[in-house]
Design a protein around this motif. Sequence first.
Motif, PDB file in Angstrom:
ATOM      1  N   ASP A   1      47.239  41.468  34.556  1.00  0.00           N
ATOM      2  CA  ASP A   1      46.751  40.259  33.898  1.00  0.00           C
ATOM      3  C   ASP A   1      45.688  39.570  34.757  1.00  0.00           C
ATOM      4  O   ASP A   1      45.402  40.003  35.878  1.00  0.00           O
ATOM      5  CB  ASP A   1      47.915  39.292  33.642  1.00  0.00           C
ATOM      6  CG  ASP A   1      48.893  39.836  32.612  1.00  0.00           C
ATOM      7  OD1 ASP A   1      48.486  40.726  31.826  1.00  0.00           O
ATOM      8  OD2 ASP A   1      50.053  39.392  32.600  1.00  0.00           O
ATOM      9  N   ASP A   2      45.129  38.488  34.229  1.00  0.00           N
ATOM     10  CA  ASP A   2      44.189  37.679  35.001  1.00  0.00           C
ATOM     11  C   ASP A   2      44.991  36.868  36.020  1.00  0.00           C
ATOM     12  O   ASP A   2      45.703  35.930  35.649  1.00  0.00           O
ATOM     13  CB  ASP A   2      43.410  36.753  34.064  1.00  0.00           C
ATOM     14  CG  ASP A   2      42.398  35.890  34.813  1.00  0.00           C
ATOM     15  OD1 ASP A   2      42.270  36.055  36.045  1.00  0.00           O
ATOM     16  OD2 ASP A   2      41.753  35.050  34.161  1.00  0.00           O
ATOM     17  N   ILE A   3      44.906  37.250  37.274  1.00  0.00           N
ATOM     18  CA  ILE A   3      45.673  36.582  38.320  1.00  0.00           C
ATOM     19  C   ILE A   3      44.754  35.791  39.254  1.00  0.00           C
ATOM     20  O   ILE A   3      45.125  35.445  40.369  1.00  0.00           O
ATOM     21  CB  ILE A   3      46.510  37.610  39.128  1.00  0.00           C
ATOM     22  CG1 ILE A   3      45.669  38.843  39.488  1.00  0.00           C
ATOM     23  CG2 ILE A   3      47.754  38.017  38.366  1.00  0.00           C
ATOM     24  CD1 ILE A   3      46.405  39.892  40.291  1.00  0.00           C
ATOM     25  N   SER A   4      43.561  35.503  38.767  1.00  0.00           N
ATOM     26  CA  SER A   4      42.572  34.804  39.603  1.00  0.00           C
ATOM     27  C   SER A   4      43.023  33.389  39.962  1.00  0.00           C
ATOM     28  O   SER A   4      42.528  32.813  40.931  1.00  0.00           O
ATOM     29  CB  SER A   4      41.222  34.753  38.889  1.00  0.00           C
ATOM     30  OG  SER A   4      41.332  34.089  37.637  1.00  0.00           O
ATOM     31  N   SER A   5      43.977  32.841  39.178  1.00  0.00           N
ATOM     32  CA  SER A   5      44.448  31.480  39.467  1.00  0.00           C
ATOM     33  C   SER A   5      45.169  31.400  40.815  1.00  0.00           C
ATOM     34  O   SER A   5      45.334  30.304  41.371  1.00  0.00           O
ATOM     35  CB  SER A   5      45.390  31.005  38.353  1.00  0.00           C
ATOM     36  OG  SER A   5      46.530  31.846  38.266  1.00  0.00           O
ATOM     37  N   LEU A   6      45.592  32.551  41.337  1.00  0.00           N
ATOM     38  CA  LEU A   6      46.247  32.555  42.652  1.00  0.00           C
ATOM     39  C   LEU A   6      45.244  32.365  43.783  1.00  0.00           C
ATOM     40  O   LEU A   6      45.625  32.115  44.924  1.00  0.00           O
ATOM     41  CB  LEU A   6      47.003  33.878  42.863  1.00  0.00           C
ATOM     42  CG  LEU A   6      48.163  34.164  41.909  1.00  0.00           C
ATOM     43  CD1 LEU A   6      48.793  35.515  42.234  1.00  0.00           C
ATOM     44  CD2 LEU A   6      49.209  33.055  41.999  1.00  0.00           C
ATOM     45  N   GLY A   7      43.957  32.489  43.470  1.00  0.00           N
ATOM     46  CA  GLY A   7      42.928  32.290  44.468  1.00  0.00           C
ATOM     47  C   GLY A   7      42.417  33.590  45.051  1.00  0.00           C
ATOM     48  O   GLY A   7      42.741  34.679  44.579  1.00  0.00           O
TER      49      GLY A   7
END
Length: 261
Positions: free
Chosen positions: A110-116
């Motif tokens: 998934d899009d896990i870019s929110s973790l930085g």
Amino acid sequence: MDDNTKTENIRRFWNDQGDKFLDSIEATTPDPLAKELELEALEAVLDRSKRTLEAGCGNGYNLFSLSTHIKEDLVGFDYSNSMIEVANKTLLNKPKLSSRISFYNASILDDISSLGSFPQIFTDRCLINLTSINQQIDALNNLSNMLNFGGNLVLIESTKQGQSALNSLREYAGLPKIPSRWHNLFIDEEEFFRNIPDSLMHVKTENFSSLYFVISRVFNAKLAPQGKEPDYMSEINKLAKSIPTFGANSPLKLFQFKKVK
């Protein structure tokens, strides 16, 4: 069976493992000595001064273990909600680590870019729980996107080539081949490396567990009493773990990459 159904079945398997074994090492492996070798291999290539992400962290066993080596923040995510629940419950009992370690329920696909973004990312038998080479490459691209320029990416994964080499030795010893488990798709090294994104440069491959697997899966297996499973904690296995390795006869390998684009 389509990929979505198989993915859900694998996720259910890991949820069951988390519910059954909680914070035990057995949630992710039956072999404590192989786990020690994995952790030693990771410590040798992970920078202790870098904020670090583990993709597919399970019950957090690796990150808790590595917290004495890596002095910066540690972040882990896993698509098994049961595993993450266990990790967070364990963290509650480790107040000195609560400001340094965090766990999230998320899938590597998934899009896990929110973790930085991170200067350092690793996996430990994560990609082999995906259902196709395309998914494995998609996951690798996701990790590359989260890795800082010049960053360190370390993959400990099982490979088809390593498993084949080990099984060839077992055949010489009159032992049956060790099959891959139903929920695993071992990395095909040739196909995997043909599809590595341009953003990553291969630094090295380490066969850190070759000798251990030869002795534990061939010699110890051959010497086990008929009808009994070999003891993972046998003296010969302990000796094998302590001897410097050589050869390329284990499915478990370490692949190190550097972010160059």
